[in-house]
Design an enzyme around this catalytic site. Structure first.
Site, PDB file in Angstrom:
ATOM      1  N   TYR A  53      25.347 -14.189 -33.386  1.00  0.00           N
ATOM      2  CA  TYR A  53      26.311 -13.947 -32.303  1.00  0.00           C
ATOM      3  C   TYR A  53      25.806 -12.829 -31.412  1.00  0.00           C
ATOM      4  O   TYR A  53      25.385 -11.788 -31.901  1.00  0.00           O
ATOM      5  CB  TYR A  53      27.673 -13.529 -32.874  1.00  0.00           C
ATOM      6  CG  TYR A  53      28.710 -14.593 -32.645  1.00  0.00           C
ATOM      7  CD1 TYR A  53      29.117 -14.887 -31.345  1.00  0.00           C
ATOM      8  CD2 TYR A  53      29.251 -15.323 -33.686  1.00  0.00           C
ATOM      9  CE1 TYR A  53      30.043 -15.884 -31.103  1.00  0.00           C
ATOM     10  CE2 TYR A  53      30.175 -16.326 -33.454  1.00  0.00           C
ATOM     11  CZ  TYR A  53      30.570 -16.600 -32.159  1.00  0.00           C
ATOM     12  OH  TYR A  53      31.470 -17.598 -31.919  1.00  0.00           O
ATOM     13  N   GLU A  55      27.420 -11.763 -28.040  1.00  0.00           N
ATOM     14  CA  GLU A  55      28.244 -11.615 -26.826  1.00  0.00           C
ATOM     15  C   GLU A  55      27.835 -10.354 -26.078  1.00  0.00           C
ATOM     16  O   GLU A  55      27.574  -9.312 -26.678  1.00  0.00           O
ATOM     17  CB  GLU A  55      29.723 -11.514 -27.217  1.00  0.00           C
ATOM     18  CG  GLU A  55      30.279 -12.841 -27.707  1.00  0.00           C
ATOM     19  CD  GLU A  55      31.360 -12.648 -28.745  1.00  0.00           C
ATOM     20  OE1 GLU A  55      31.230 -11.707 -29.552  1.00  0.00           O
ATOM     21  OE2 GLU A  55      32.306 -13.443 -28.736  1.00  0.00           O
ATOM     22  N   ASP A 200      23.526 -25.413  -5.769  1.00  0.00           N
ATOM     23  CA  ASP A 200      23.487 -25.983  -7.120  1.00  0.00           C
ATOM     24  C   ASP A 200      22.236 -26.847  -7.204  1.00  0.00           C
ATOM     25  O   ASP A 200      22.197 -27.965  -6.718  1.00  0.00           O
ATOM     26  CB  ASP A 200      24.749 -26.810  -7.363  1.00  0.00           C
ATOM     27  CG  ASP A 200      24.734 -27.499  -8.727  1.00  0.00           C
ATOM     28  OD1 ASP A 200      23.713 -27.418  -9.422  1.00  0.00           O
ATOM     29  OD2 ASP A 200      25.753 -28.135  -9.071  1.00  0.00           O
ATOM     30  N   THR A 227      20.919 -26.427 -13.904  1.00  0.00           N
ATOM     31  CA  THR A 227      20.721 -26.804 -15.302  1.00  0.00           C
ATOM     32  C   THR A 227      19.270 -26.491 -15.638  1.00  0.00           C
ATOM     33  O   THR A 227      18.431 -26.299 -14.750  1.00  0.00           O
ATOM     34  CB  THR A 227      20.952 -28.307 -15.532  1.00  0.00           C
ATOM     35  OG1 THR A 227      20.044 -29.025 -14.700  1.00  0.00           O
ATOM     36  CG2 THR A 227      22.380 -28.728 -15.204  1.00  0.00           C
ATOM     37  N   LYS A 230      16.873 -30.797 -16.465  1.00  0.00           N
ATOM     38  CA  LYS A 230      16.530 -31.930 -15.594  1.00  0.00           C
ATOM     39  C   LYS A 230      15.059 -31.770 -15.192  1.00  0.00           C
ATOM     40  O   LYS A 230      14.209 -31.760 -16.071  1.00  0.00           O
ATOM     41  CB  LYS A 230      17.530 -32.006 -14.450  1.00  0.00           C
ATOM     42  CG  LYS A 230      18.952 -32.278 -14.994  1.00  0.00           C
ATOM     43  CD  LYS A 230      20.020 -32.424 -13.944  1.00  0.00           C
ATOM     44  CE  LYS A 230      21.390 -32.586 -14.600  1.00  0.00           C
ATOM     45  NZ  LYS A 230      22.480 -32.639 -13.604  1.00  0.00           N
ATOM     46  N   ARG A 236      18.914 -28.534 -22.948  1.00  0.00           N
ATOM     47  CA  ARG A 236      20.173 -28.624 -22.221  1.00  0.00           C
ATOM     48  C   ARG A 236      20.749 -27.225 -22.099  1.00  0.00           C
ATOM     49  O   ARG A 236      20.950 -26.536 -23.094  1.00  0.00           O
ATOM     50  CB  ARG A 236      21.185 -29.493 -22.971  1.00  0.00           C
ATOM     51  CG  ARG A 236      20.668 -30.852 -23.362  1.00  0.00           C
ATOM     52  CD  ARG A 236      21.797 -31.806 -23.669  1.00  0.00           C
ATOM     53  NE  ARG A 236      22.316 -32.297 -22.421  1.00  0.00           N
ATOM     54  CZ  ARG A 236      21.718 -33.217 -21.672  1.00  0.00           C
ATOM     55  NH1 ARG A 236      20.587 -33.782 -22.056  1.00  0.00           N
ATOM     56  NH2 ARG A 236      22.253 -33.599 -20.539  1.00  0.00           N
TER      57      ARG A 236
HETATM   58  C1  LIG Z   1      23.809 -32.412 -13.766  1.00  0.00           C
HETATM   59  C2  LIG Z   1      24.510 -31.609 -12.753  1.00  0.00           C
HETATM   60  C3  LIG Z   1      25.517 -30.702 -13.112  1.00  0.00           C
HETATM   61  C4  LIG Z   1      26.126 -30.663 -14.488  1.00  0.00           C
HETATM   62  O1  LIG Z   1      25.306 -30.305 -15.495  1.00  0.00           O
HETATM   63  P1  LIG Z   1      25.758 -30.509 -17.036  1.00  0.00           P
HETATM   64  O2  LIG Z   1      24.718 -29.773 -17.781  1.00  0.00           O
HETATM   65  O3  LIG Z   1      25.801 -31.964 -17.290  1.00  0.00           O
HETATM   66  O4  LIG Z   1      27.115 -29.882 -17.189  1.00  0.00           O
HETATM   67  C5  LIG Z   1      26.040 -29.899 -12.122  1.00  0.00           C
HETATM   68  N1  LIG Z   1      25.630 -29.992 -10.844  1.00  0.00           N
HETATM   69  C6  LIG Z   1      24.689 -30.872 -10.449  1.00  0.00           C
HETATM   70  C7  LIG Z   1      24.270 -30.928  -9.023  1.00  0.00           C
HETATM   71  C8  LIG Z   1      24.113 -31.716 -11.392  1.00  0.00           C
HETATM   72  O5  LIG Z   1      23.196 -32.606 -11.002  1.00  0.00           O
END
Ligand SMILES: *Cc1c(COP(=O)(O)O)cnc(C)c1O
Length: 433
Positions: A53, A55, A200, A227, A230, A236
């Site tokens: 843990y 935090e 994002d 993220t 990807k 993840r």
């Molecule tokens: C995939 C994605 C997310 C969400 O990500 P998770 O890890 O699935 O919660 C948020 N914003 C965009 C633009 C994404 O492509």
């Protein structure tokens, strides 16, 4: 990977893991948000760091025993900052959705307004789609493409909406938009109304890290959420990066923006999350180390080349693509126009040949998302396996043969499998030691 304990400790679980290993190795993955991590990332993820843990932030924890958690989190933070040119990084968000909620909570109060891209024009659910909690907490207004044929955003309408609604955040980012955004223009509009500009970059962080797409932080944005799993090709997870340096005229008022790192850290913990997943943070550090190497730039370049080739080959064979092409790693095929099939039907037919992609709505789609008038596909996974232009052309041929010419998916599935075995996934198969 070879496993010495799991096969005997829990044969039922091991059998499931082996099945997924075979599926990943033998199938063609075209879902643009997926990838294959390296064995090093897998090893870091499966460690005893999950026991601890921690935090708080490095050097400021609530529990004792943080010598190594502090070291690994600091390393991940420093690598993230260097890779993206950020002043501050928080590597604790559990996923992209959580990172976005944390970023909203850092800067907005319930009821505040944010301006983001429309979902069916390429935006993401977490940018305030009505089904999300964020849409209950905040007021989202939208921008769209001006011309679906070119993909150009209607920046004049974006500016007019910003002036009318005075959002506290302007959000750029997408999960099914195949073009690039004019980040500088969006940052300027945000600055004009005193909003924070947040990008994002969940889908394209690996392409930014690889130097093949523009970095919004260099164009006047203050926040990037992304993220890590990807195109960035890590475990993840997610990160929030920020750049609140004062003195840049594009940036929001200096006295508030100086607090941005603290606001972000507090929004993550204790605002919305509990203890960070330190095994994941360790794997993120490894992935960021990989992303800083020259090979990663080559991977980024090849993703774009592969996407251009695949899009071109599909269009040559009579497919209609949203915006008529792509500038990034993904594309959206209008399946009703191209094949007379819904996105759902195309997804099912291709899955029968071992080709995985996902149904996707097209701009202002008349069909519900579960059917959809399009499919979305992309090249990161295939590129990680080492596939290049020649393979993309074969793939386009298979898609058109199955969806347009009603070819039997079974023999094509054999060819797909053969191709995939020639380009093994770096994550490997699951074997007992
Ligand atoms: C995939 C994605 C997310 C969400 O990500 P998770 O890890 O699935 O919660 C948020 N914003 C965009 C633009 C994404 O492509």
């Amino acid at each position: 990977m070879k496993y010495s304990e799991l096969p005997s400790a829990d044969a039922e679980v091991f059998e499931i893991l082996q099945g997924e290993g075979r599926r990943e190795m033998e199938g063609l993955e075209l879902i643009p948000s997926e990838n294959y991590v390296s064995p090093a990332v897998l090893e870091a993820l499966g460690t005893l760091m999950t026991n601890k843990y921690s935090e708080g932030t490095p050097g400021r924890r609530y529990y004792g025993g943080q010598t190594y958690t502090d070291r690994i989190e600091s390393l991940a933070i420093e690598r993230a900052k260097a890779l993206f040119g950020a002043d501050h990084a928080n590597v604790q968000p559990l996923s992209g959705a959580a990172a976005n909620l944390c970023a909203y909570a850092a800067w907005m109060e319930p009821g505040d307004t944010a301006l983001a891209m429309d979902l069916s024009h390429g935006g993401h659910l977490t940018h305030g789609a009505p089904v999300t909690f964020a849409a209950k907490a905040f007021n989202f207004v939208r921008y769209k493409m001006k011309d679906v044929e070119t993909g150009e955003i209607d920046y004049d309408a974006l500016e007019a909406t910003a002036l009318e609604h005075r959002p506290k955040m302007v959000i750029a980012g997408f999960s099914s938009y195949p073009r690039t955004l004019d980040y500088r223009r969006i940052a300027q509009i945000a600055a004009k109304v005193g909003a924070v500009a947040m990008a994002d970059m969940a889908h394209i962080a690996g392409l930014i890290a690889g130097g093949v797409l523009e970095n919004p932080l260099e164009q006047g944005f203050q926040i990037i959420t992304t993220t890590t799993h990807k195109t960035l090709r890590g475990p993840r997870g997610a990160m929030i990066l920020s750049n609140g340096k004062v003195g840049n005229p594009l940036r929001a008022p200096e006295k508030i923006i100086e607090n941005l790192p603290t606001l972000i850290d507090r929004a993550v913990f204790p605002g919305l999350q509990g203890g960070p997943h330190m095994n994941k943070v360790m794997a993120i550090a490894v992935a960021l180390g990989e992303a800083a190497r020259p090979e990663f730039r080559e991977y980024g370049r090849q993703i774009l080349k592969n996407a251009k080739t695949l899009a071109g080959a599909l269009m040559e064979r009579g497919c209609k693509l949203i915006t008529n092409g792509t500038d990034n790693h993904l594309m959206v095929v209008e399946t009703i126009t191209s094949f007379g099939l819904t996105g759902q039907e195309v997804q099912l037919r291709l899955e029968a040949a071992g080709i995985t992609l996902n149904k996707n709505v097209i701009p202002d789609d008349p069909l519900p998302p579960f059917k959809a008038s399009g499919v979305r596909l992309g090249t990161p996974s295939a590129t990680t396996r080492g596939m290049k232009e020649a393979e993309m052309i074969r793939i386009a041929g298979w898609i058109v043969a199955i969806c347009k010419d009603n070819a039997d998916p079974a023999p094509i599935g054999q060819e797909v499998r053969q191709l995939c075995l020639q380009f093994p996934s770096p994550s490997g198969l699951v074997e007992s030691a």
